[in-house]
Write a protein that holds these residues in place. Structure first.
Motif, PDB file in Angstrom:
ATOM      1  N   VAL A 230       0.832  -1.199   0.000  1.00 53.95           N
ATOM      2  CA  VAL A 230       0.000   0.000   0.000  1.00 53.95           C
ATOM      3  C   VAL A 230       0.868   1.251   0.000  1.00 53.95           C
ATOM      4  CG1 VAL A 230      -1.666   1.337   1.352  1.00 53.95           C
ATOM      5  CG2 VAL A 230      -1.947  -1.140   1.117  1.00 53.95           C
ATOM      6  N   TYR A 262      -5.591   5.389   3.071  1.00 55.40           N
ATOM      7  CA  TYR A 262      -5.032   4.205   2.403  1.00 55.40           C
ATOM      8  C   TYR A 262      -4.733   3.104   3.419  1.00 55.40           C
ATOM      9  CZ  TYR A 262      -4.171   5.695  -2.443  1.00 55.40           C
ATOM     10  OH  TYR A 262      -4.310   6.047  -3.757  1.00 55.40           O
ATOM     11  N   ARG A 266      -7.267   0.162   2.854  1.00 55.95           N
ATOM     12  CA  ARG A 266      -6.648  -0.838   1.975  1.00 55.95           C
ATOM     13  C   ARG A 266      -5.796  -1.843   2.739  1.00 55.95           C
ATOM     14  NH1 ARG A 266      -3.923   1.785  -3.206  1.00 55.95           N
ATOM     15  NH2 ARG A 266      -3.346  -0.412  -3.361  1.00 55.95           N
TER      16      ARG A 266
END
Length: 298
Positions: A230, A262, A266
């Motif tokens: 990521v 993020y 993610r």
């Protein structure tokens, strides 16, 4: 979305993860020592019972009990912390670990003993040392000795053997090339007939209260991306290094807020895990929550 791994509070696992594409990521004593520091920190934070470990040049092995039910959080934090450290020291971009760790669910003490002995013999099979006791980057040195480690449950492992002599005899006995692992559509298992069925029942019981009463999927049933992946993709897309972002500027604050989203959405990190990264070091948990909420509202 990839299939969830079978696990539940109290489940035993043999974990292995290696450097991306087989790369050497624990090249020297200092890097291995740093990894063990992160291993101690993450296992204690996530309340994971660690029974054995072995750190080689390009991979590591762990045998653990998912005591808290937070094994996925533990491994995400461990790999993320070391991945960040490695990239700071070695430089460059890209992945540090393979995308998913390898996990084998273990049924009982008999299979647990096999897995621990297999792990501790790894340096012998690799031709690095003649005896497992000679390898300093495994937990071998802690069992039946005066040395202690707060993050290794020595007493539990010692209890699997009747004496030090029995342990050493088993440790230095014939070494299996492979463990008796059964590959199923639910992952790898070490156990007898009926183990898969009983493990699935425990796994489903663990899921049911949340999935039925709230209608949402538990975080540890989802597959999140590796933290280093990521961050790498974030840096590549922004053409920047997050360690050099000036958070004293409006642009720096905006970049930090986007990175926070993020990491949370993610990589699946919790706020207390995100706070471990230097770029968020001056923020408390309430500050991180506020930044996330404001950014999502925008």
């Amino acid at each position: 979305m990839k299939r969830a791994r079978i696990t539940y509070p109290g489940a035993f696992h043999h974990i292995m993860n290696r450097g991306y594409d087989g790369n050497t990521i624990f090249a020297d004593h200092k890097s291995k020592s740093h990894f063990l520091d992160y291993l101690e920190d993450s296992s204690q934070k996530m309340k994971i019972r660690l029974l054995a470990y072995c750190v080689m040049d390009n991979h590591y092995h762990l045998v653990l009990e998912n005591a808290s039910g937070r094994m996925s959080d533990f491994l995400r934090l461990l790999n993320g912390q070391y991945g960040m450290h490695y990239r700071k020291m070695a430089g460059g971009k890209g992945y540090v670990f393979q995308s998913r760790f390898k996990s084998t669910l273990i049924e009982n003490e008999s299979y647990l003993v096999q897995s621990i002995l297999y792990l501790l013999r790894n340096p012998v099979r690799a031709g690095i040392v003649q005896f497992p006791e000679d390898y300093i980057w495994s937990s071998t040195k802690y069992y039946f000795s005066d040395k202690t480690a707060k993050f290794v449950d020595q007493a539990f492992v010692e209890g699997l053997f009747n004496s030090k002599e029995e342990f050493l005899s088993a440790l230095n006995g014939p070494s299996e090339k492979n463990l008796p692992v059964v590959i199923t559509k639910y992952g790898e298992l070490m156990g007898g007939d009926g183990f898969l069925e009983s493990a699935l029942k425990k796994f489903e019981r663990r899921k049911r209260p949340t999935s039925q009463s709230r209608g949402v999927r538990r975080k540890d049933e989802q597959y999140f991306e590796p933290v280093e992946k990521v961050i790498w993709e974030f840096e590549r897309g922004k053409r920047l290094n997050i360690d050099k972002v000036d958070t004293g500027t409006l642009e720096g604050k905006r970049v930090r807020a986007e990175l926070l989203v993020y990491l949370k959405e993610r990589a699946g990190l919790k706020y207390r895990e995100i706070a471990e990264f230097d770029i968020f070091g001056d923020l408390g948990l309430s500050g991180l929550r506020a930044i996330y909420k404001n950014y999502r509202n925008q």
